[in-house]
Design a protein around this motif. Structure first.
Motif, PDB file in Angstrom:
ATOM      1  N   TRP A   1       0.850  -1.184   0.000  1.00 15.75           N
ATOM      2  CA  TRP A   1       0.000   0.000   0.000  1.00 15.75           C
ATOM      3  C   TRP A   1       0.888   1.238   0.000  1.00 15.75           C
ATOM      4  CZ3 TRP A   1      -1.115   4.683   1.777  1.00 15.75           C
ATOM      5  CH2 TRP A   1      -2.393   5.207   1.525  1.00 15.75           C
ATOM      6  N   THR A   2       0.862   1.934  -1.104  1.00 14.87           N
ATOM      7  CA  THR A   2       1.571   3.197  -1.229  1.00 14.87           C
ATOM      8  C   THR A   2       0.903   3.992  -2.331  1.00 14.87           C
ATOM      9  OG1 THR A   2       3.748   4.229  -1.530  1.00 14.87           O
ATOM     10  CG2 THR A   2       3.257   2.336  -2.929  1.00 14.87           C
ATOM     11  N   ARG A   3       0.971   5.289  -2.246  1.00 11.40           N
ATOM     12  CA  ARG A   3       0.354   6.125  -3.277  1.00 11.40           C
ATOM     13  C   ARG A   3       1.121   5.967  -4.588  1.00 11.40           C
ATOM     14  NH1 ARG A   3      -3.622   9.355  -1.539  1.00 11.40           N
ATOM     15  NH2 ARG A   3      -3.897   9.510   0.721  1.00 11.40           N
ATOM     16  N   GLN A   4       0.373   5.809  -5.681  1.00 12.20           N
ATOM     17  CA  GLN A   4       0.969   5.386  -6.944  1.00 12.20           C
ATOM     18  C   GLN A   4       0.814   6.441  -8.031  1.00 12.20           C
ATOM     19  OE1 GLN A   4      -1.148   1.746  -7.715  1.00 12.20           O
ATOM     20  NE2 GLN A   4      -0.186   0.648  -6.018  1.00 12.20           N
ATOM     21  N   GLY A   5       1.867   6.562  -8.840  1.00 15.79           N
ATOM     22  CA  GLY A   5       1.819   7.438  -9.994  1.00 15.79           C
ATOM     23  C   GLY A   5       1.894   8.909  -9.652  1.00 15.79           C
ATOM     24  N   PRO A   6       1.968   9.765 -10.677  1.00 18.88           N
ATOM     25  CA  PRO A   6       2.071  11.208 -10.461  1.00 18.88           C
ATOM     26  C   PRO A   6       0.908  11.785  -9.667  1.00 18.88           C
ATOM     27  CG  PRO A   6       2.587  10.642 -12.742  1.00 18.88           C
ATOM     28  CD  PRO A   6       2.060   9.399 -12.110  1.00 18.88           C
ATOM     29  N   GLN A   7      -0.267  11.140  -9.751  1.00 19.64           N
ATOM     30  CA  GLN A   7      -1.430  11.652  -9.036  1.00 19.64           C
ATOM     31  C   GLN A   7      -1.506  11.139  -7.601  1.00 19.64           C
ATOM     32  OE1 GLN A   7      -5.148  11.478 -11.443  1.00 19.64           O
ATOM     33  NE2 GLN A   7      -3.843  10.669 -13.056  1.00 19.64           N
ATOM     34  N   GLY A   8      -0.610  10.235  -7.229  1.00 18.44           N
ATOM     35  CA  GLY A   8      -0.603   9.714  -5.866  1.00 18.44           C
ATOM     36  C   GLY A   8      -1.865   8.940  -5.515  1.00 18.44           C
ATOM     37  N   ILE A   9      -2.311   8.080  -6.430  1.00 18.98           N
ATOM     38  CA  ILE A   9      -3.554   7.339  -6.232  1.00 18.98           C
ATOM     39  C   ILE A   9      -3.323   6.180  -5.263  1.00 18.98           C
ATOM     40  CG2 ILE A   9      -5.332   5.951  -7.361  1.00 18.98           C
ATOM     41  CD1 ILE A   9      -4.723   7.518  -9.925  1.00 18.98           C
ATOM     42  N   PRO A  10      -4.108   6.079  -4.177  1.00 19.24           N
ATOM     43  CA  PRO A  10      -3.952   4.951  -3.256  1.00 19.24           C
ATOM     44  C   PRO A  10      -4.682   3.719  -3.785  1.00 19.24           C
ATOM     45  CG  PRO A  10      -5.652   6.423  -2.437  1.00 19.24           C
ATOM     46  CD  PRO A  10      -5.097   7.065  -3.682  1.00 19.24           C
ATOM     47  N   PRO A  11      -4.116   2.528  -3.645  1.00 16.76           N
ATOM     48  CA  PRO A  11      -4.811   1.324  -4.097  1.00 16.76           C
ATOM     49  C   PRO A  11      -5.939   0.946  -3.145  1.00 16.76           C
ATOM     50  CG  PRO A  11      -2.761   0.724  -3.029  1.00 16.76           C
ATOM     51  CD  PRO A  11      -2.786   2.224  -3.080  1.00 16.76           C
ATOM     52  N   ARG A  12      -6.939   0.253  -3.660  1.00 18.37           N
ATOM     53  CA  ARG A  12      -8.009  -0.288  -2.838  1.00 18.37           C
ATOM     54  C   ARG A  12      -7.693  -1.752  -2.531  1.00 18.37           C
ATOM     55  NH1 ARG A  12     -13.458   0.299  -5.690  1.00 18.37           N
ATOM     56  NH2 ARG A  12     -14.186  -0.444  -3.658  1.00 18.37           N
ATOM     57  N   CYS A  13      -8.059  -2.195  -1.336  1.00 18.56           N
ATOM     58  CA  CYS A  13      -7.662  -3.518  -0.864  1.00 18.56           C
ATOM     59  C   CYS A  13      -8.874  -4.302  -0.379  1.00 18.56           C
ATOM     60  CB  CYS A  13      -6.651  -3.422   0.279  1.00 18.56           C
ATOM     61  SG  CYS A  13      -5.365  -2.158   0.057  1.00 18.56           S
ATOM     62  N   SER A  14      -8.890  -5.607  -0.640  1.00 15.22           N
ATOM     63  CA  SER A  14      -9.972  -6.452  -0.136  1.00 15.22           C
ATOM     64  C   SER A  14      -9.788  -6.772   1.340  1.00 15.22           C
ATOM     65  CB  SER A  14     -10.048  -7.754  -0.944  1.00 15.22           C
ATOM     66  OG  SER A  14      -8.852  -8.492  -0.824  1.00 15.22           O
ATOM     67  N   ASN A  15      -8.579  -6.580   1.859  1.00 17.07           N
ATOM     68  CA  ASN A  15      -8.318  -6.845   3.278  1.00 17.07           C
ATOM     69  C   ASN A  15      -8.479  -5.590   4.135  1.00 17.07           C
ATOM     70  OD1 ASN A  15      -6.003  -5.925   1.888  1.00 17.07           O
ATOM     71  ND2 ASN A  15      -4.625  -6.701   3.480  1.00 17.07           N
ATOM     72  N   GLY A  16      -9.265  -4.631   3.632  1.00 14.40           N
ATOM     73  CA  GLY A  16      -9.602  -3.446   4.410  1.00 14.40           C
ATOM     74  C   GLY A  16      -8.538  -2.376   4.359  1.00 14.40           C
ATOM     75  N   ALA A  17      -8.668  -1.404   5.279  1.00 11.88           N
ATOM     76  CA  ALA A  17      -7.705  -0.305   5.348  1.00 11.88           C
ATOM     77  C   ALA A  17      -6.400  -0.805   5.944  1.00 11.88           C
ATOM     78  CB  ALA A  17      -8.274   0.829   6.190  1.00 11.88           C
ATOM     79  N   VAL A  18      -5.312  -0.584   5.244  1.00  7.46           N
ATOM     80  CA  VAL A  18      -3.999  -1.004   5.725  1.00  7.46           C
ATOM     81  C   VAL A  18      -3.073   0.199   5.721  1.00  7.46           C
ATOM     82  CG1 VAL A  18      -4.303  -3.370   4.901  1.00  7.46           C
ATOM     83  CG2 VAL A  18      -3.210  -1.682   3.412  1.00  7.46           C
ATOM     84  N   GLY A  19      -1.988   0.109   6.450  1.00  3.73           N
ATOM     85  CA  GLY A  19      -1.068   1.228   6.568  1.00  3.73           C
ATOM     86  C   GLY A  19      -0.049   1.282   5.452  1.00  3.73           C
ATOM     87  N   GLU A  20       0.682   2.369   5.419  1.00  8.50           N
ATOM     88  CA  GLU A  20       1.731   2.585   4.425  1.00  8.50           C
ATOM     89  C   GLU A  20       2.702   1.413   4.415  1.00  8.50           C
ATOM     90  OE1 GLU A  20       3.763   4.438   1.404  1.00  8.50           O
ATOM     91  OE2 GLU A  20       1.996   5.341   2.385  1.00  8.50           O
ATOM     92  N   GLY A  21       2.909   0.834   3.233  1.00  8.69           N
ATOM     93  CA  GLY A  21       3.849  -0.264   3.058  1.00  8.69           C
ATOM     94  C   GLY A  21       3.306  -1.641   3.390  1.00  8.69           C
ATOM     95  N   ALA A  22       2.093  -1.709   3.953  1.00  2.00           N
ATOM     96  CA  ALA A  22       1.507  -3.009   4.298  1.00  2.00           C
ATOM     97  C   ALA A  22       0.993  -3.707   3.045  1.00  2.00           C
ATOM     98  CB  ALA A  22       0.380  -2.824   5.305  1.00  2.00           C
ATOM     99  N   ALA A  23       0.710  -5.003   3.161  1.00  2.00           N
ATOM    100  CA  ALA A  23       0.239  -5.793   2.023  1.00  2.00           C
ATOM    101  C   ALA A  23      -1.212  -5.439   1.703  1.00  2.00           C
ATOM    102  CB  ALA A  23       0.365  -7.272   2.332  1.00  2.00           C
ATOM    103  N   CYS A  24      -1.442  -5.006   0.481  1.00  2.00           N
ATOM    104  CA  CYS A  24      -2.779  -4.704  -0.031  1.00  2.00           C
ATOM    105  C   CYS A  24      -3.189  -5.873  -0.918  1.00  2.00           C
ATOM    106  CB  CYS A  24      -2.754  -3.396  -0.818  1.00  2.00           C
ATOM    107  SG  CYS A  24      -4.325  -2.944  -1.587  1.00  2.00           S
ATOM    108  N   VAL A  25      -4.243  -6.568  -0.524  1.00  2.00           N
ATOM    109  CA  VAL A  25      -4.618  -7.832  -1.158  1.00  2.00           C
ATOM    110  C   VAL A  25      -5.890  -7.662  -1.987  1.00  2.00           C
ATOM    111  CG1 VAL A  25      -5.257 -10.243  -0.749  1.00  2.00           C
ATOM    112  CG2 VAL A  25      -3.581  -9.119   0.745  1.00  2.00           C
ATOM    113  N   LYS A  26      -5.912  -8.326  -3.162  1.00  2.63           N
ATOM    114  CA  LYS A  26      -7.118  -8.422  -3.975  1.00  2.63           C
ATOM    115  C   LYS A  26      -7.245  -9.870  -4.444  1.00  2.63           C
ATOM    116  CE  LYS A  26      -6.433  -3.732  -5.831  1.00  2.63           C
ATOM    117  NZ  LYS A  26      -5.249  -3.481  -5.006  1.00  2.63           N
ATOM    118  N   GLU A  27      -8.471 -10.387  -4.445  1.00  2.00           N
ATOM    119  CA  GLU A  27      -8.683 -11.718  -4.998  1.00  2.00           C
ATOM    120  C   GLU A  27      -8.435 -11.688  -6.506  1.00  2.00           C
ATOM    121  OE1 GLU A  27     -12.035 -13.863  -2.239  1.00  2.00           O
ATOM    122  OE2 GLU A  27     -12.731 -12.462  -3.774  1.00  2.00           O
TER     123      GLU A  27
END
Length: 274
Positions: free
Chosen positions: A151-177
């Motif tokens: 989980w980190t802000r991505q690209g020039p626009q700083g878009i945060p990824p969405r995760c199926s494992n809920g809200a996670v902190g900076e650098g934590a594993a963001c999971v999607k099925e």
């Protein structure tokens, strides 16, 4: 001939070579290919934010949306082929195949989008409990290993990824099925699931003649043909709005800037788009 004249002659020849090389590259860029940066996560994990590719304009022929342009002179595709707008036809045209990843111009806003071709003219498309139905038949899906990204802000626009494992902190594993979806023509590709969303259950969309139905592979994070244009979605895309087919990733950077070389994803260079 003196040494000075020979030296100057060599410089002139070098300049001429560079100019011709730039002209040839410009012709290739304007007529045959169009560069495209992936700005959002709607096509994960097929395409990631920061992937760079060239769109093959020859794949579907030319329309007002894909004709040559010269951006640095302020000349757009409309200036060359604006006379084609509105007739929904193409020069040297052919239709995309189901499963192609293609760039198209939004029918209302004119913004370039990149999605996957799901529905062809005459098809009946529906989502039921997150499963895609084409002509009243469910497509084949197989669940595979989860897609995991930090989980980190991505690209020039700083878009945060969405995760199926809920809200996670900076650098934590963001999971999607992750699933492999196989379309009726045998084309297989990866799709992601984050959560239950409004796009998981829809009515039946009957694709009009001369139009196509597009969806993002990151199904719960994609504005696509499931949302009508009147609701600020994409709706059905006319043939004339196709720009070209995306075949291969050329370069990829996970950082906020392409110059942050430590964020380059060398494993994605020249990767075929499936």
């Amino acid at each position: 001939m003196s040494e000075s004249n020979g030296f100057l002659g060599g410089i002139v020849e070098t300049i001429k070579t560079v100019v011709w090389a730039l002209l040839i590259a410009g012709v290739f860029r304007t007529i045959f290919f169009q560069p495209f940066w992936i700005p959002s996560g709607s096509m994960k994990d097929t395409l990631l934010i920061g992937d760079f590719l060239f769109v093959n304009k020859m794949a579907y022929g030319y329309s007002y949306a894909s004709c040559p342009s010269i951006p640095f002179l302020g000349i757009g595709a409309d200036d060359f082929c604006g006379f084609l707008e509105g007739d929904n036809e193409r020069l040297f045209g052919s239709d995309p195949e189901r499963g192609d990843v293609a760039v198209f111009r939004h029918p209302v806003t004119g913004v370039d989008f990149i999605k996957r071709v799901i529905g062809l003219p005459g098809d009946r498309i529906q989502m039921v409990d997150g499963l895609l139905y084409i002509n009243d038949e469910p497509v084949e899906v197989e669940q595979v290993e989860d897609f995991v990204e930090p989980w980190t802000r991505q690209g020039p626009q700083g878009i945060p990824p969405r995760c199926s494992n809920g809200a996670v902190g900076e650098g934590a594993a963001c999971v999607k099925e992750r699933f492999i979806e196989t379309l009726p023509n045998g084309r297989a590709h990866s799709i992601l699931n984050i959560t239950d969303s409004s796009g998981d259950n829809t009515g039946v969309f009957t694709v009009p003649e001369g139009h196509f139905f597009f969806m993002g592979d990151n199904r719960d994070n994609s504005t696509d043909s499931r949302v009508p244009q009147a609701a600020r979605g994409v709706g059905f895309v006319p043939r004339e709005d196709l720009v070209g087919r995306a075949d291969r990733i050329m370069f990829s950077s996970a950082g906020r800037s392409m110059f942050a070389f430590w964020t380059w994803r060398s494993d994605r260079y020249f990767k075929a788009i499936e």
